[in-house]
Design a protein around this motif. Sequence first.
Motif, PDB file in Angstrom:
ATOM      1  N   GLY A   1       0.767  -1.234   0.000  1.00  0.00           N
ATOM      2  CA  GLY A   1       0.000   0.000   0.000  1.00  0.00           C
ATOM      3  C   GLY A   1       0.800   1.286   0.000  1.00  0.00           C
ATOM      4  O   GLY A   1       0.224   2.371   0.164  1.00  0.00           O
ATOM      5  N   PHE A   2       2.147   1.195  -0.161  1.00  0.00           N
ATOM      6  CA  PHE A   2       3.014   2.376  -0.253  1.00  0.00           C
ATOM      7  C   PHE A   2       2.965   3.246   1.009  1.00  0.00           C
ATOM      8  O   PHE A   2       3.288   4.423   0.967  1.00  0.00           O
ATOM      9  N   ALA A   3       2.536   2.665   2.115  1.00  0.00           N
ATOM     10  CA  ALA A   3       2.451   3.412   3.374  1.00  0.00           C
ATOM     11  C   ALA A   3       3.766   3.298   4.144  1.00  0.00           C
ATOM     12  O   ALA A   3       4.713   2.641   3.703  1.00  0.00           O
ATOM     13  N   TYR A   4       3.815   3.925   5.308  1.00  0.00           N
ATOM     14  CA  TYR A   4       4.984   3.813   6.181  1.00  0.00           C
ATOM     15  C   TYR A   4       5.158   2.360   6.637  1.00  0.00           C
ATOM     16  O   TYR A   4       4.233   1.559   6.601  1.00  0.00           O
ATOM     17  N   GLY A   5       6.348   2.034   7.103  1.00  0.00           N
ATOM     18  CA  GLY A   5       6.567   0.758   7.756  1.00  0.00           C
ATOM     19  C   GLY A   5       6.755  -0.405   6.805  1.00  0.00           C
ATOM     20  O   GLY A   5       7.562  -0.358   5.867  1.00  0.00           O
ATOM     21  N   VAL A   6       5.998  -1.458   7.037  1.00  0.00           N
ATOM     22  CA  VAL A   6       6.138  -2.696   6.266  1.00  0.00           C
ATOM     23  C   VAL A   6       5.945  -2.445   4.779  1.00  0.00           C
ATOM     24  O   VAL A   6       6.701  -2.952   3.936  1.00  0.00           O
ATOM     25  N   ASP A   7       4.933  -1.637   4.419  1.00  0.00           N
ATOM     26  CA  ASP A   7       4.612  -1.407   3.006  1.00  0.00           C
ATOM     27  C   ASP A   7       5.817  -0.897   2.216  1.00  0.00           C
ATOM     28  O   ASP A   7       6.244  -1.516   1.234  1.00  0.00           O
ATOM     29  N   ILE A   8       6.338   0.241   2.609  1.00  0.00           N
ATOM     30  CA  ILE A   8       7.408   0.866   1.832  1.00  0.00           C
ATOM     31  C   ILE A   8       8.684   0.033   1.883  1.00  0.00           C
ATOM     32  O   ILE A   8       9.439  -0.027   0.912  1.00  0.00           O
ATOM     33  N   TYR A   9       8.901  -0.652   3.005  1.00  0.00           N
ATOM     34  CA  TYR A   9      10.094  -1.493   3.110  1.00  0.00           C
ATOM     35  C   TYR A   9      10.002  -2.669   2.138  1.00  0.00           C
ATOM     36  O   TYR A   9      10.986  -3.016   1.475  1.00  0.00           O
ATOM     37  N   ALA A  10       8.810  -3.270   2.020  1.00  0.00           N
ATOM     38  CA  ALA A  10       8.622  -4.369   1.073  1.00  0.00           C
ATOM     39  C   ALA A  10       8.834  -3.888  -0.356  1.00  0.00           C
ATOM     40  O   ALA A  10       9.462  -4.586  -1.176  1.00  0.00           O
ATOM     41  N   HIS A  11       8.320  -2.694  -0.672  1.00  0.00           N
ATOM     42  CA  HIS A  11       8.545  -2.130  -2.006  1.00  0.00           C
ATOM     43  C   HIS A  11      10.039  -1.945  -2.273  1.00  0.00           C
ATOM     44  O   HIS A  11      10.540  -2.274  -3.357  1.00  0.00           O
ATOM     45  N   GLN A  12      10.750  -1.410  -1.297  1.00  0.00           N
ATOM     46  CA  GLN A  12      12.183  -1.136  -1.470  1.00  0.00           C
ATOM     47  C   GLN A  12      12.968  -2.419  -1.715  1.00  0.00           C
ATOM     48  O   GLN A  12      13.811  -2.479  -2.610  1.00  0.00           O
ATOM     49  N   ILE A  13      12.722  -3.429  -0.899  1.00  0.00           N
ATOM     50  CA  ILE A  13      13.460  -4.691  -1.049  1.00  0.00           C
ATOM     51  C   ILE A  13      13.128  -5.340  -2.387  1.00  0.00           C
ATOM     52  O   ILE A  13      14.006  -5.897  -3.055  1.00  0.00           O
ATOM     53  N   ALA A  14      11.861  -5.266  -2.790  1.00  0.00           N
ATOM     54  CA  ALA A  14      11.476  -5.821  -4.095  1.00  0.00           C
ATOM     55  C   ALA A  14      12.252  -5.143  -5.210  1.00  0.00           C
ATOM     56  O   ALA A  14      12.761  -5.810  -6.129  1.00  0.00           O
ATOM     57  N   MET A  15      12.359  -3.824  -5.149  1.00  0.00           N
ATOM     58  CA  MET A  15      13.107  -3.093  -6.179  1.00  0.00           C
ATOM     59  C   MET A  15      14.584  -3.457  -6.139  1.00  0.00           C
ATOM     60  O   MET A  15      15.220  -3.613  -7.189  1.00  0.00           O
ATOM     61  N   ASP A  16      15.135  -3.589  -4.943  1.00  0.00           N
ATOM     62  CA  ASP A  16      16.539  -3.982  -4.810  1.00  0.00           C
ATOM     63  C   ASP A  16      16.798  -5.347  -5.442  1.00  0.00           C
ATOM     64  O   ASP A  16      17.900  -5.612  -5.940  1.00  0.00           O
ATOM     65  N   CYS A  17      15.779  -6.211  -5.407  1.00  0.00           N
ATOM     66  CA  CYS A  17      15.899  -7.561  -5.967  1.00  0.00           C
ATOM     67  C   CYS A  17      15.517  -7.615  -7.442  1.00  0.00           C
ATOM     68  O   CYS A  17      15.499  -8.698  -8.048  1.00  0.00           O
ATOM     69  N   GLY A  18      15.187  -6.441  -8.018  1.00  0.00           N
ATOM     70  CA  GLY A  18      14.824  -6.402  -9.424  1.00  0.00           C
ATOM     71  C   GLY A  18      13.445  -6.946  -9.722  1.00  0.00           C
ATOM     72  O   GLY A  18      13.151  -7.344 -10.853  1.00  0.00           O
ATOM     73  N   LEU A  19      12.570  -6.964  -8.712  1.00  0.00           N
ATOM     74  CA  LEU A  19      11.216  -7.483  -8.888  1.00  0.00           C
ATOM     75  C   LEU A  19      10.240  -6.353  -9.206  1.00  0.00           C
ATOM     76  O   LEU A  19      10.449  -5.209  -8.803  1.00  0.00           O
TER      77      LEU A  19
END
Length: 367
Positions: free
Chosen positions: A150-168
Amino acid sequence: MTQSELYHTLALMQVEGVGDVIAKKLLQHCGNAAEVFASKKSQLQKIDGIGSVVIKNLQDKSVFKKAEAELQFIAQENISTTYFQDENYPERLKHCYDSPVLLFQAGNIDLQNQRIISIVGTRQITTYGMEFTKKLIEEISPLNPIIVSGFAYGVDIYAHQIAMDCGLQTIGVLAHGLNQIYPKTHKKYMAKMEQNGGFLTEFWSSSNPDKENFIKRNRIVAGISEATIVIESAERGGSLVTANLANDYNRDVFAVPGRTTDKYSQGCNNLIKTQRANLLTSAADLVYILNWELQRESQKVLQKQLFVTLTDEEQTIYDYLQKTGKEMMDIIALECDFPIYRISSILLNMELKGVIRPLPGKMFEVV
């Protein structure tokens, strides 16, 4: 969808009393939005659930001015729209009775991949939650899933960041229109998000991130995915709403357990205790329960390799399974002297290398 069809559909969605469920009834009966507005009262009265108030409100001409303004915004900002009957509308979302009639999107979203998971949780993510999220996404990244949040603070944005770091590919589902971003501090992630997926919303440019919009947003997060994963949650929280919606849609739900004394594990522990979520301790649990398999062609290529590099731990397990034929995960851990929290990730890596395969009952054997 033609401009005329989009224009009339936008107008229909602005009619007071017409939500997604009512709109679908009207559209399916009449064929398209233009025909809804052109239909006689006697015809509309035959539609189950369509009352006199809605029929009267369909005469409100002001909805066309609103539709025209939004159509201009869509054109100016190069926003893509997806109609609920379009082929490229998210497949799983199609099967949700209350899914949005229209979705607006920005970025490079490709939903052909059916391995779509939603990762949600508290805005107050802890170190424990961050470590688990990072490890989970990194371990499943060879399977190329789409990560939704959901692009929110916390778990959301962290999951987005790690996904991008992994090229997903990663998709942020927003609770407002595409003319803004909330929270504003996350604007710095927008460009990279749009390169690696992008944003979805059902809300118009006139919509603000009001409280009730987040609840509506959560049904898209739950409905678009094969499974919803709750990383951390207090006893009450928005991520639990998403988990309940996923259950209602007959989706798999996973929750990461934590200590009973930890505030942000109480919600997850309760989901598991009440059997509303599968226990998630590693990526292997997710792969096993969702029955994700490597593409057979990829497995064949791996199997044809003369040499597959194994770590010392993997070699120990491989040698053991060569002798036993097949064995349960817990027994492998015991006999090979590995802690249970490590064995699942080792087995997953070996599966990705094509040297072992999972069997029902958490059994494994050499390929």
